[in-house]
Design a protein around this motif. Structure first.
Motif, PDB file in Angstrom:
ATOM      1  N   UNK A  34       0.580  -1.217  -0.302  1.00  0.00           N
ATOM      2  CA  UNK A  34       0.339  -0.121  -0.184  1.00  0.00           C
ATOM      3  C   UNK A  34       1.080   1.029   0.472  1.00  0.00           C
ATOM      4  N   UNK A  35       0.385   2.789  -0.958  1.00  0.00           N
ATOM      5  CA  UNK A  35       0.786   3.412  -0.965  1.00  0.00           C
ATOM      6  C   UNK A  35       0.085   5.254  -0.833  1.00  0.00           C
ATOM      7  N   UNK A  36       0.939   5.939  -0.598  1.00  0.00           N
ATOM      8  CA  UNK A  36      -0.080   7.473  -1.015  1.00  0.00           C
ATOM      9  C   UNK A  36      -0.950   7.240   0.507  1.00  0.00           C
ATOM     10  N   UNK A  37      -0.399   6.960   1.538  1.00  0.00           N
ATOM     11  CA  UNK A  37      -1.398   6.547   2.583  1.00  0.00           C
ATOM     12  C   UNK A  37      -3.116   5.150   1.990  1.00  0.00           C
ATOM     13  N   UNK A  38      -2.032   4.439   1.930  1.00  0.00           N
ATOM     14  CA  UNK A  38      -3.575   2.920   1.769  1.00  0.00           C
ATOM     15  C   UNK A  38      -3.893   3.819   0.592  1.00  0.00           C
ATOM     16  N   UNK A  39      -3.930   4.386  -0.129  1.00  0.00           N
ATOM     17  CA  UNK A  39      -5.235   5.271  -0.755  1.00  0.00           C
ATOM     18  C   UNK A  39      -4.941   3.854  -2.759  1.00  0.00           C
ATOM     19  N   UNK A  40      -3.645   3.448  -2.333  1.00  0.00           N
ATOM     20  CA  UNK A  40      -4.006   2.535  -3.633  1.00  0.00           C
ATOM     21  C   UNK A  40      -3.166   1.332  -3.077  1.00  0.00           C
ATOM     22  N   UNK A  41      -3.450  -0.130  -3.531  1.00  0.00           N
ATOM     23  CA  UNK A  41      -2.874  -0.910  -3.250  1.00  0.00           C
ATOM     24  C   UNK A  41      -3.133  -1.735  -4.100  1.00  0.00           C
ATOM     25  N   UNK A  42      -1.665  -2.922  -3.930  1.00  0.00           N
ATOM     26  CA  UNK A  42      -1.717  -3.738  -4.747  1.00  0.00           C
ATOM     27  C   UNK A  42      -1.618  -5.624  -4.316  1.00  0.00           C
ATOM     28  N   UNK A  43      -1.873  -6.550  -4.030  1.00  0.00           N
ATOM     29  CA  UNK A  43      -1.798  -7.308  -4.162  1.00  0.00           C
ATOM     30  C   UNK A  43      -1.378  -8.955  -5.394  1.00  0.00           C
ATOM     31  N   UNK A  44      -0.209  -9.130  -4.813  1.00  0.00           N
ATOM     32  CA  UNK A  44       0.755  -9.732  -5.801  1.00  0.00           C
ATOM     33  C   UNK A  44       0.829 -11.418  -5.142  1.00  0.00           C
ATOM     34  N   UNK A  62      -6.738  12.498 -10.700  1.00  0.00           N
ATOM     35  CA  UNK A  62      -5.089  13.168 -11.401  1.00  0.00           C
ATOM     36  C   UNK A  62      -4.465  11.720 -12.102  1.00  0.00           C
ATOM     37  N   UNK A  63      -5.076  11.355 -13.151  1.00  0.00           N
ATOM     38  CA  UNK A  63      -4.363  10.533 -14.020  1.00  0.00           C
ATOM     39  C   UNK A  63      -3.119   9.732 -13.428  1.00  0.00           C
ATOM     40  N   UNK A  64      -2.396  11.303 -14.383  1.00  0.00           N
ATOM     41  CA  UNK A  64      -0.767  10.903 -13.911  1.00  0.00           C
ATOM     42  C   UNK A  64       0.050  10.449 -12.405  1.00  0.00           C
ATOM     43  N   UNK A  65      -0.859  10.819 -11.175  1.00  0.00           N
ATOM     44  CA  UNK A  65      -1.088  11.148  -9.975  1.00  0.00           C
ATOM     45  C   UNK A  65      -0.894   9.565 -10.037  1.00  0.00           C
ATOM     46  N   UNK A  66      -2.321   8.304 -10.082  1.00  0.00           N
ATOM     47  CA  UNK A  66      -2.281   6.988 -10.237  1.00  0.00           C
ATOM     48  C   UNK A  66      -1.476   6.795 -10.725  1.00  0.00           C
ATOM     49  N   UNK A  67      -1.279   7.085 -12.662  1.00  0.00           N
ATOM     50  CA  UNK A  67      -0.697   6.598 -12.610  1.00  0.00           C
ATOM     51  C   UNK A  67       1.057   5.834 -11.669  1.00  0.00           C
TER      52      UNK A  67
END
Length: 107
Positions: A34-44, A62-67
């Motif tokens: 998780x990054x961005x204070x938990x605003x983006x989470x990935x599981x692999x 904000x597309x660029x920030x999300x990418x």
């Protein structure tokens, strides 16, 4: 000179089987990042397969920030997955290898 060749072949097949079993087990090992204070989470998985991506709605503007956040999170998770994968497969391979003098490949 090399002793029991059929015994060594059996050990090599056993090592191969352990590696295959480990690969299957690594499909069930999940790594969360998780990054961005938990605003983006990935599981692999430990086999580097993406299982889930969660994005907070606040980042959808904000597309660029999300990418950028997705790239960071995925790279961190995949790096950890790769480390776990390599370590576990090396252990599996070494445990089944026959003891051949001068062949210390997995130290």
């Amino acid at each position: 000179m090399f002793g029991d060749i059929s015994g060594m072949m059996g050990k090599l097949q056993e090592a191969q089987q352990k590696v295959e079993e480990t690969k299957k087990r690594l499909d069930t090992v999940l790594i969360d990042e998780a990054i961005a204070g938990g605003n983006v989470k990935v599981t692999v998985t430990a086999n580097r397969e993406v299982k889930a991506i969660t994005v907070d709605e606040s980042l959808l503007q904000d597309k660029e920030e999300l990418e950028d956040y997705l790239i960071l999170a995925l790279n961190k998770a995949l790096k950890r997955a790769g480390e776990i994968n390599e370590q576990e497969l090396a252990i599996a391979a070494k445990s089944g290898m026959p003891n051949i003098p001068g062949m210390d490949m997995f130290k």
